[in-house]
Design a protein around this motif. Structure first.
Motif, PDB file in Angstrom:
ATOM      1  N   THR A  80       0.832  -1.207   0.000  1.00 22.72           N
ATOM      2  CA  THR A  80       0.000   0.000   0.000  1.00 22.72           C
ATOM      3  C   THR A  80       0.867   1.256   0.000  1.00 22.72           C
ATOM      4  O   THR A  80       0.646   2.174  -0.797  1.00 22.72           O
ATOM      5  CB  THR A  80      -0.939   0.014   1.232  1.00 22.72           C
ATOM      6  N   ASN A  81       1.867   1.298   0.873  1.00 24.19           N
ATOM      7  CA  ASN A  81       2.742   2.474   0.964  1.00 24.19           C
ATOM      8  C   ASN A  81       3.510   2.709  -0.331  1.00 24.19           C
ATOM      9  O   ASN A  81       3.662   3.849  -0.768  1.00 24.19           O
ATOM     10  CB  ASN A  81       3.699   2.352   2.146  1.00 24.19           C
ATOM     11  N   GLU A  82       3.999   1.624  -0.937  1.00 27.29           N
ATOM     12  CA  GLU A  82       4.754   1.754  -2.188  1.00 27.29           C
ATOM     13  C   GLU A  82       3.845   2.253  -3.319  1.00 27.29           C
ATOM     14  O   GLU A  82       4.271   3.050  -4.145  1.00 27.29           O
ATOM     15  CB  GLU A  82       5.388   0.419  -2.585  1.00 27.29           C
ATOM     16  N   LYS A  84       1.112   4.079  -2.884  1.00 29.89           N
ATOM     17  CA  LYS A  84       0.800   5.485  -2.579  1.00 29.89           C
ATOM     18  C   LYS A  84       1.951   6.383  -3.011  1.00 29.89           C
ATOM     19  O   LYS A  84       1.729   7.484  -3.528  1.00 29.89           O
ATOM     20  CB  LYS A  84       0.552   5.665  -1.072  1.00 29.89           C
ATOM     21  N   ALA A  85       3.176   5.918  -2.811  1.00 29.03           N
ATOM     22  CA  ALA A  85       4.351   6.704  -3.211  1.00 29.03           C
ATOM     23  C   ALA A  85       4.380   6.918  -4.722  1.00 29.03           C
ATOM     24  O   ALA A  85       4.971   7.887  -5.214  1.00 29.03           O
ATOM     25  CB  ALA A  85       5.629   5.999  -2.754  1.00 29.03           C
ATOM     26  N   ARG A  86       3.724   6.028  -5.459  1.00 25.79           N
ATOM     27  CA  ARG A  86       3.644   6.157  -6.923  1.00 25.79           C
ATOM     28  C   ARG A  86       2.364   6.864  -7.357  1.00 25.79           C
ATOM     29  O   ARG A  86       1.979   6.799  -8.521  1.00 25.79           O
ATOM     30  CB  ARG A  86       3.732   4.755  -7.561  1.00 25.79           C
ATOM     31  N   HIS A  87       1.673   7.489  -6.398  1.00 26.48           N
ATOM     32  CA  HIS A  87       0.449   8.252  -6.653  1.00 26.48           C
ATOM     33  C   HIS A  87      -0.659   7.427  -7.290  1.00 26.48           C
ATOM     34  O   HIS A  87      -1.375   7.887  -8.173  1.00 26.48           O
ATOM     35  CB  HIS A  87       0.754   9.493  -7.508  1.00 26.48           C
ATOM     36  N   SER A  89      -4.292   5.668  -7.055  1.00 20.55           N
ATOM     37  CA  SER A  89      -5.510   6.014  -6.315  1.00 20.55           C
ATOM     38  C   SER A  89      -5.861   4.923  -5.301  1.00 20.55           C
ATOM     39  O   SER A  89      -5.538   3.751  -5.498  1.00 20.55           O
ATOM     40  CB  SER A  89      -6.679   6.200  -7.286  1.00 20.55           C
ATOM     41  N   SER A  90      -6.543   5.333  -4.245  1.00 19.25           N
ATOM     42  CA  SER A  90      -6.894   4.366  -3.194  1.00 19.25           C
ATOM     43  C   SER A  90      -7.848   3.293  -3.728  1.00 19.25           C
ATOM     44  O   SER A  90      -7.821   2.151  -3.275  1.00 19.25           O
ATOM     45  CB  SER A  90      -7.486   5.061  -1.976  1.00 19.25           C
ATOM     46  N   ILE A  93      -5.613   0.798  -5.282  1.00 21.16           N
ATOM     47  CA  ILE A  93      -4.859   0.085  -4.243  1.00 21.16           C
ATOM     48  C   ILE A  93      -5.740  -1.006  -3.640  1.00 21.16           C
ATOM     49  O   ILE A  93      -5.313  -2.140  -3.459  1.00 21.16           O
ATOM     50  CB  ILE A  93      -4.336   1.059  -3.159  1.00 21.16           C
ATOM     51  N   THR A  94      -6.993  -0.665  -3.361  1.00 16.73           N
ATOM     52  CA  THR A  94      -7.939  -1.643  -2.808  1.00 16.73           C
ATOM     53  C   THR A  94      -8.116  -2.820  -3.766  1.00 16.73           C
ATOM     54  O   THR A  94      -8.070  -3.984  -3.353  1.00 16.73           O
ATOM     55  CB  THR A  94      -9.306  -0.972  -2.540  1.00 16.73           C
TER      56      THR A  94
END
Length: 156
Positions: A80-82, A84-87, A89-90, A93-94
């Motif tokens: 998840t963090n990686e 998010k670091a690549r912008h 969207s949530s 990610i889900t």
């Protein structure tokens, strides 16, 4: 300073770049900037890559999550963090985290925990516990999993 490539040449180059391996938008934009493209050219090429399905953030996120879990044995927090670091969207990610089945996740976690616990040579049990927990938390596993597992390992 003019760009080395025409937009058409850059588009072809980026099609190969994206076809070789899934890419996120950030990687593509960085690549285009390294090719000295203007922001208008970058926007045009990114839109074209998306339209032609060379660039798909959902597909990237899912592929990234599967790969990092299966090959590098990362936990969901690290993935998840990686992302998010690549912008990413949530929403994506889900969707990406759903690519990893609960059974596969648990098996990977247990195998990794066993290997880790057995490889730590530390005689002092408190230091061994700390090394074990730090390692699994760094890999991105949930703290409740890690702390439950450390209790189980000590009982064996």
């Amino acid at each position: 300073m003019n760009s080395i490539y025409t937009p058409k040449e850059a588009l072809q180059k980026l099609e190969h770049f994206c076809a070789y391996q899934e890419r996120c938008h950030d990687e593509v934009i960085a690549k285009l900037q390294s090719l000295k493209m203007t922001s208008d050219e970058i926007d045009f090429i990114v839109v074209k890559l998306i339209e032609d399905n060379f660039l798909n953030e959902t597909r990237f996120a899912c592929s990234f999550a599967r790969g990092k879990h299966r090959i590098k044995h990362w936990g969901k927090i690290r993935i998840t963090n990686e992302l998010k670091a690549r912008h990413i969207s949530s929403t994506n990610i889900t969707l990406a985290l759903k690519e990893i089945s609960a059974e596969e996740y648990e098996n990977t976690f247990n195998d990794l925990a066993e290997r880790c616990w057995n490889s730590i040579q530390e005689k002092n049990i408190l230091k061994k516990r700390k090394k074990f927990c730090d390692y699994l938390l760094r890999r991105g596993y949930e703290s409740n999993f890690v702390y439950e597992k450390v209790k189980m390992m000590e009982l064996e």
